[in-house]
Design a protein around this motif. Structure first.
Motif, mmCIF file in Angstrom:
data_model
loop_
_atom_site.group_PDB
_atom_site.id
_atom_site.type_symbol
_atom_site.label_atom_id
_atom_site.label_comp_id
_atom_site.label_asym_id
_atom_site.label_seq_id
_atom_site.Cartn_x
_atom_site.Cartn_y
_atom_site.Cartn_z
ATOM 1 N N ILE A 57 3.547 -2.113 -8.559
ATOM 2 C CA ILE A 57 2.309 -1.394 -8.235
ATOM 3 C C ILE A 57 1.344 -2.209 -7.370
ATOM 4 N N PRO A 58 1.092 -3.490 -7.635
ATOM 5 C CA PRO A 58 0.122 -4.204 -6.787
ATOM 6 C C PRO A 58 0.479 -4.189 -5.297
ATOM 7 N N TRP A 59 1.738 -4.398 -4.971
ATOM 8 C CA TRP A 59 2.138 -4.378 -3.560
ATOM 9 C C TRP A 59 1.882 -2.999 -2.968
ATOM 10 N N HIS A 60 2.212 -1.959 -3.730
ATOM 11 C CA HIS A 60 2.044 -0.604 -3.221
ATOM 12 C C HIS A 60 0.579 -0.171 -3.185
ATOM 13 N N ILE A 61 -0.266 -0.751 -4.013
ATOM 14 C CA ILE A 61 -1.711 -0.511 -3.884
ATOM 15 C C ILE A 61 -2.182 -1.030 -2.533
ATOM 16 N N ASP A 62 -1.781 -2.234 -2.189
ATOM 17 C CA ASP A 62 -2.169 -2.811 -0.899
ATOM 18 C C ASP A 62 -1.613 -1.971 0.256
ATOM 19 N N TYR A 63 -0.369 -1.547 0.130
ATOM 20 C CA TYR A 63 0.248 -0.726 1.178
ATOM 21 C C TYR A 63 -0.462 0.629 1.289
ATOM 22 N N ALA A 64 -0.846 1.199 0.162
ATOM 23 C CA ALA A 64 -1.586 2.464 0.177
ATOM 24 C C ALA A 64 -2.913 2.297 0.911
ATOM 25 N N ARG A 65 -3.576 1.189 0.665
ATOM 26 C CA ARG A 65 -4.835 0.923 1.385
ATOM 27 C C ARG A 65 -4.587 0.876 2.889
ATOM 28 N N GLN A 66 -3.499 0.214 3.293
ATOM 29 C CA GLN A 66 -3.150 0.157 4.720
ATOM 30 C C GLN A 66 -2.873 1.550 5.275
ATOM 31 N N ASN A 67 -2.418 2.444 4.407
ATOM 32 C CA ASN A 67 -2.101 3.814 4.811
ATOM 33 C C ASN A 67 -3.289 4.761 4.638
ATOM 34 N N GLY A 68 -4.478 4.221 4.399
ATOM 35 C CA GLY A 68 -5.693 5.024 4.378
ATOM 36 C C GLY A 68 -6.118 5.570 3.032
ATOM 37 N N VAL A 69 -5.476 5.139 1.955
ATOM 38 C CA VAL A 69 -5.858 5.597 0.626
ATOM 39 C C VAL A 69 -6.954 4.668 0.107
ATOM 40 N N THR A 70 -8.061 5.231 -0.373
ATOM 41 C CA THR A 70 -9.159 4.410 -0.884
ATOM 42 C C THR A 70 -8.906 4.017 -2.342
ATOM 43 N N ASP A 71 -9.598 2.994 -2.790
ATOM 44 C CA ASP A 71 -9.502 2.584 -4.192
ATOM 45 C C ASP A 71 -9.937 3.712 -5.122
ATOM 46 N N GLU A 72 -10.939 4.476 -4.702
ATOM 47 C CA GLU A 72 -11.404 5.601 -5.514
ATOM 48 C C GLU A 72 -10.308 6.657 -5.649
ATOM 49 N N GLU A 73 -9.584 6.902 -4.580
ATOM 50 C CA GLU A 73 -8.485 7.868 -4.629
ATOM 51 C C GLU A 73 -7.334 7.351 -5.488
ATOM 52 N N ILE A 74 -7.065 6.056 -5.403
ATOM 53 C CA ILE A 74 -6.018 5.463 -6.239
ATOM 54 C C ILE A 74 -6.402 5.582 -7.708
ATOM 55 N N ALA A 75 -7.654 5.254 -8.031
ATOM 56 C CA ALA A 75 -8.121 5.370 -9.415
ATOM 57 C C ALA A 75 -8.043 6.810 -9.891
ATOM 58 N N GLU A 76 -8.394 7.758 -9.032
ATOM 59 C CA GLU A 76 -8.319 9.173 -9.403
ATOM 60 C C GLU A 76 -6.870 9.606 -9.630
ATOM 61 N N ALA A 77 -5.960 9.116 -8.805
ATOM 62 C CA ALA A 77 -4.535 9.438 -8.997
ATOM 63 C C ALA A 77 -4.050 8.909 -10.344
ATOM 64 N N PHE A 78 -4.423 7.677 -10.679
ATOM 65 C CA PHE A 78 -4.016 7.099 -11.962
ATOM 66 C C PHE A 78 -4.644 7.871 -13.132
ATOM 67 N N THR A 79 -5.898 8.291 -12.974
ATOM 68 C CA THR A 79 -6.557 9.092 -14.018
ATOM 69 C C THR A 79 -5.826 10.417 -14.203
ATOM 70 N N HIS A 80 -5.488 11.052 -13.118
ATOM 71 C CA HIS A 80 -4.745 12.317 -13.168
ATOM 72 C C HIS A 80 -3.394 12.108 -13.863
ATOM 73 N N LEU A 81 -2.756 10.992 -13.574
ATOM 74 C CA LEU A 81 -1.439 10.710 -14.146
ATOM 75 C C LEU A 81 -1.484 10.476 -15.653
#
Length: 102
Positions: A57-81
């Motif tokens: 997950i940590p590597w893919h969090i960084d990659y998601a950021r590079q792909n335009g996903v914000t930390d807030e969106e990542i946190a929301e995805a994890f909350t939804h999950l």
């Protein structure tokens, strides 16, 4: 204690797996036009969370950021999950995000 492998360490341990990861996964699958890299990042984070693959997950969090996903969106995805993959899986994924923010 687990070690997160990245391209360099993976290549040192298994050059063939690193080559296949690059050529098939990142140079082919991630480049297909049907989904954007941003969408692929969210899907990947969801799958890793649901499967409990927290070392990835940590590597893919960084990659998601590079792909335009914000930390807030990542946190929301994890909350939804939490409601689909389970509370412990979501909390473990959020812990990875918290660690990446440090």
């Amino acid at each position: 204690m687990s070690t997160t492998l990245h391209r360099d360490t993976l290549a040192q341990l298994s050059p063939k797996l690193a080559e296949l990861s690059q050529q098939v996964l990142f140079d082919d699958i991630w480049q297909r036009p049907q989904l954007s890299p941003r969408e692929r990042s969210l899907i990947t984070l969801a799958a890793l969370t649901a499967l409990g693959r927290t070392a990835q997950i940590p590597w893919h969090i960084d990659y998601a950021r590079q792909n335009g996903v914000t930390d807030e969106e990542i946190a929301e995805a994890f909350t939804h999950l939490a409601f689909y993959a389970g509370w412990p899986a979501a909390v473990s994924a959020l812990a990875c995000l918290a660690e990446e923010k440090r």
